[in-house]
Design a protein around this motif. Sequence first.
Motif, PDB file in Angstrom:
ATOM      1  N   ASP A 299      -8.524   2.775  23.599  1.00  0.00           N
ATOM      2  CA  ASP A 299      -8.208   2.400  22.213  1.00  0.00           C
ATOM      3  C   ASP A 299      -7.069   1.385  22.169  1.00  0.00           C
ATOM      4  OD1 ASP A 299      -8.392   2.379  19.466  1.00  0.00           O
ATOM      5  OD2 ASP A 299      -7.213   4.207  19.193  1.00  0.00           O
ATOM      6  N   GLU A 300      -6.048   1.599  22.997  1.00  0.00           N
ATOM      7  CA  GLU A 300      -4.924   0.663  23.068  1.00  0.00           C
ATOM      8  C   GLU A 300      -5.401  -0.719  23.521  1.00  0.00           C
ATOM      9  OE1 GLU A 300      -0.657   0.157  25.500  1.00  0.00           O
ATOM     10  OE2 GLU A 300      -1.945   1.902  25.854  1.00  0.00           O
ATOM     11  N   LEU A 304      -5.514  -4.381  21.402  1.00  0.00           N
ATOM     12  CA  LEU A 304      -4.892  -5.575  21.956  1.00  0.00           C
ATOM     13  C   LEU A 304      -5.886  -6.736  22.014  1.00  0.00           C
ATOM     14  CD1 LEU A 304      -2.636  -7.124  23.474  1.00  0.00           C
ATOM     15  CD2 LEU A 304      -3.529  -6.111  25.592  1.00  0.00           C
ATOM     16  N   MET A 305      -7.086  -6.452  22.474  1.00  0.00           N
ATOM     17  CA  MET A 305      -8.085  -7.511  22.608  1.00  0.00           C
ATOM     18  C   MET A 305      -8.441  -8.101  21.245  1.00  0.00           C
ATOM     19  SD  MET A 305     -11.711  -7.439  24.682  1.00  0.00           S
ATOM     20  CE  MET A 305     -10.926  -7.344  26.296  1.00  0.00           C
ATOM     21  N   ILE A 306      -8.641  -7.250  20.259  1.00  0.00           N
ATOM     22  CA  ILE A 306      -8.973  -7.731  18.916  1.00  0.00           C
ATOM     23  C   ILE A 306      -7.823  -8.552  18.345  1.00  0.00           C
ATOM     24  CG2 ILE A 306      -9.386  -7.009  16.528  1.00  0.00           C
ATOM     25  CD1 ILE A 306     -11.827  -6.772  18.272  1.00  0.00           C
ATOM     26  N   PHE A 324     -16.642   0.446  25.297  1.00  0.00           N
ATOM     27  CA  PHE A 324     -15.460  -0.324  25.732  1.00  0.00           C
ATOM     28  C   PHE A 324     -15.783  -1.809  25.861  1.00  0.00           C
ATOM     29  CE2 PHE A 324     -16.780   2.418  29.442  1.00  0.00           C
ATOM     30  CZ  PHE A 324     -17.532   1.476  30.136  1.00  0.00           C
ATOM     31  N   TYR A 325     -16.441  -2.334  24.805  1.00  0.00           N
ATOM     32  CA  TYR A 325     -16.805  -3.743  24.779  1.00  0.00           C
ATOM     33  C   TYR A 325     -16.430  -4.382  23.445  1.00  0.00           C
ATOM     34  CZ  TYR A 325     -19.920  -1.809  28.352  1.00  0.00           C
ATOM     35  OH  TYR A 325     -20.428  -1.123  29.426  1.00  0.00           O
ATOM     36  N   VAL A 326     -16.136  -5.690  23.511  1.00  0.00           N
ATOM     37  CA  VAL A 326     -15.988  -6.499  22.297  1.00  0.00           C
ATOM     38  C   VAL A 326     -17.057  -7.583  22.366  1.00  0.00           C
ATOM     39  CG1 VAL A 326     -14.497  -8.049  20.985  1.00  0.00           C
ATOM     40  CG2 VAL A 326     -13.507  -6.054  22.138  1.00  0.00           C
ATOM     41  N   ARG A 373     -20.060 -11.002  25.784  1.00  0.00           N
ATOM     42  CA  ARG A 373     -19.521  -9.642  25.820  1.00  0.00           C
ATOM     43  C   ARG A 373     -18.313  -9.587  26.726  1.00  0.00           C
ATOM     44  NH1 ARG A 373     -22.209  -4.587  28.909  1.00  0.00           N
ATOM     45  NH2 ARG A 373     -20.938  -5.536  30.552  1.00  0.00           N
ATOM     46  N   LEU A 374     -17.235  -8.988  26.203  1.00  0.00           N
ATOM     47  CA  LEU A 374     -16.013  -8.783  26.970  1.00  0.00           C
ATOM     48  C   LEU A 374     -15.759  -7.282  27.093  1.00  0.00           C
ATOM     49  CD1 LEU A 374     -13.729 -11.386  25.136  1.00  0.00           C
ATOM     50  CD2 LEU A 374     -14.935 -11.733  27.298  1.00  0.00           C
ATOM     51  N   SER A 375     -15.535  -6.820  28.318  1.00  0.00           N
ATOM     52  CA  SER A 375     -15.232  -5.409  28.529  1.00  0.00           C
ATOM     53  C   SER A 375     -13.723  -5.201  28.586  1.00  0.00           C
ATOM     54  CB  SER A 375     -15.856  -4.924  29.840  1.00  0.00           C
ATOM     55  OG  SER A 375     -15.372  -3.637  30.185  1.00  0.00           O
ATOM     56  N   TYR A 376     -13.248  -4.114  27.971  1.00  0.00           N
ATOM     57  CA  TYR A 376     -11.835  -3.773  28.119  1.00  0.00           C
ATOM     58  C   TYR A 376     -11.651  -2.557  29.028  1.00  0.00           C
ATOM     59  CZ  TYR A 376     -13.011  -1.167  23.752  1.00  0.00           C
ATOM     60  OH  TYR A 376     -13.607  -0.404  22.786  1.00  0.00           O
ATOM     61  N   ALA A 377     -12.582  -2.405  29.967  1.00  0.00           N
ATOM     62  CA  ALA A 377     -12.414  -1.402  31.022  1.00  0.00           C
ATOM     63  C   ALA A 377     -11.665  -2.025  32.199  1.00  0.00           C
ATOM     64  CB  ALA A 377     -13.777  -0.876  31.459  1.00  0.00           C
ATOM     65  N   ILE A 378     -10.606  -2.748  31.859  1.00  0.00           N
ATOM     66  CA  ILE A 378      -9.710  -3.356  32.850  1.00  0.00           C
ATOM     67  C   ILE A 378      -8.279  -3.154  32.349  1.00  0.00           C
ATOM     68  CG2 ILE A 378     -11.406  -5.052  33.624  1.00  0.00           C
ATOM     69  CD1 ILE A 378     -10.042  -7.155  31.914  1.00  0.00           C
ATOM     70  N   SER A 379      -7.315  -3.440  33.173  1.00  0.00           N
ATOM     71  CA  SER A 379      -5.920  -3.148  32.837  1.00  0.00           C
ATOM     72  C   SER A 379      -5.410  -4.023  31.689  1.00  0.00           C
ATOM     73  CB  SER A 379      -5.029  -3.359  34.058  1.00  0.00           C
ATOM     74  OG  SER A 379      -4.950  -4.746  34.383  1.00  0.00           O
ATOM     75  N   ILE A 380      -4.356  -3.551  31.046  1.00  0.00           N
ATOM     76  CA  ILE A 380      -3.690  -4.320  29.982  1.00  0.00           C
ATOM     77  C   ILE A 380      -3.242  -5.679  30.511  1.00  0.00           C
ATOM     78  CG2 ILE A 380      -1.546  -4.473  28.658  1.00  0.00           C
ATOM     79  CD1 ILE A 380      -3.352  -2.722  27.175  1.00  0.00           C
ATOM     80  N   GLU A 381      -2.702  -5.686  31.723  1.00  0.00           N
ATOM     81  CA  GLU A 381      -2.216  -6.939  32.319  1.00  0.00           C
ATOM     82  C   GLU A 381      -3.356  -7.930  32.505  1.00  0.00           C
ATOM     83  OE1 GLU A 381       0.477  -3.766  32.724  1.00  0.00           O
ATOM     84  OE2 GLU A 381      -1.578  -3.855  33.532  1.00  0.00           O
ATOM     85  N   ASP A 382      -4.495  -7.444  32.989  1.00  0.00           N
ATOM     86  CA  ASP A 382      -5.649  -8.321  33.186  1.00  0.00           C
ATOM     87  C   ASP A 382      -6.230  -8.786  31.856  1.00  0.00           C
ATOM     88  OD1 ASP A 382      -5.477  -8.360  35.907  1.00  0.00           O
ATOM     89  OD2 ASP A 382      -7.119  -6.953  36.272  1.00  0.00           O
ATOM     90  N   ILE A 383      -6.209  -7.922  30.854  1.00  0.00           N
ATOM     91  CA  ILE A 383      -6.686  -8.331  29.525  1.00  0.00           C
ATOM     92  C   ILE A 383      -5.844  -9.482  29.000  1.00  0.00           C
ATOM     93  CG2 ILE A 383      -6.837  -7.633  27.097  1.00  0.00           C
ATOM     94  CD1 ILE A 383      -7.725  -4.865  28.065  1.00  0.00           C
TER      95      ILE A 383
END
Length: 398
Positions: A299-300, A304-306, A324-326, A373-383
């Motif tokens: 969720d966090e 952040l991605m949005i 876990f996708y945008v 499609r972008l996945s946010y199943a990666i770290s905050i730093e990588d995002i």
Amino acid sequence: MCVSKKVKEIAPSLTLEITAKAKKMKADGISVIGFGAGEPDFNTPDYIVESAKKALDIGFTKYTPASGTVELKKAICQKFLKDNGLEYTPEQIVISSGAKSSLYHAICAIVDDGDEVILPSPYWLTYPELIKLAGGKCVYVPTKKENGYKMTASQFADVITDKTKCLILNTPNNPTGAVYSENEIKEIAKICEEKNIFVISDEIYEKLVYDGEEHYSIAQYSPKMKDLTVIINGMSKTYAMTGWRIGYLAGPVNVVKAISSMQSHTTSNACSISQYASVTALVDPKGEQFICEMQKVFDERRKLMIEMLSDVPGIVCIQPKGAFYVFVNVADLYGKAFDGVVIKDSLTFADCALKRGVALIPGVAFGSDDCIRLSYAISIEDIKEGLNRLISFIKELK
């Protein structure tokens, strides 16, 4: 040697193709941030790993019944009752080598040659290929971002014909993150009951919902709807067990019996060790704590991605409510050029973005060529790093 026509028509996975390109670049020493992940970036919880070790220690390494162990089936029945208010018996459950296997067997058990299968679009890229393998015909229902990429009941009713056999419903949705509300599903269920249409309900992301949304299974609508539904689920997304390959399905006894017979000749039983550990995953209270913590982290990242994408000129994305996708609409950027290459579709966009160290999945793979499609199943730093690269890439387009 000739390849069969049926297999020759199966399209390769664009997801795997992009991922392979990114891995090669990394192996060559090139920095790449990958947004293609279709699996949680969490390790499988220790209590599950320890259970697998115990299975090895006690010699639980032989064949199991083709449809799965009784112990795991009972644990899954308890899960359905607790989470969805649905009563199933072990005879209504089949354990498979991953949810994809469950899905394929379910489609084969329901769909005959020439039957029409209704598929809301965007869709997970594997659905059409499995439908074709079973001899079915895909009937696509384009959804709109204005409606959160969800098929309406009226859209559904409009495409039903005498050949309609089945609907594949995926909520929470891959690739859009859409979550159908209880009322939306009930409206669709009402039509399914009236027309006697089967539903294969893919609920693999059910635990990953946000903003107060709640997962509602179409099988909950009524006893009749339950008898028309095969639910697909698994351990991979909920417990970070993608490599363990445990999927499962629940449905009416006659359909499940047919699936069990088919599986006995295709894959036989799922891994015995993984089944043993899956029982522990489902019944140990530590599981709920792990799921809760993972959901909070996702969720966090989602927020952040949005936030980072919301003010980028030329793109539009809705806030996903699950998975876990945008899903990002980039069509306004088509016609612009990067390094002498004109961006004309999502595949060109993805290829060019990869040159700037960003790996993403083109929407054409999901039936929506205007999007990525972008996945946010990666770290905050990588995002942060990956989105900064993506935004810089977009600003370079002329």
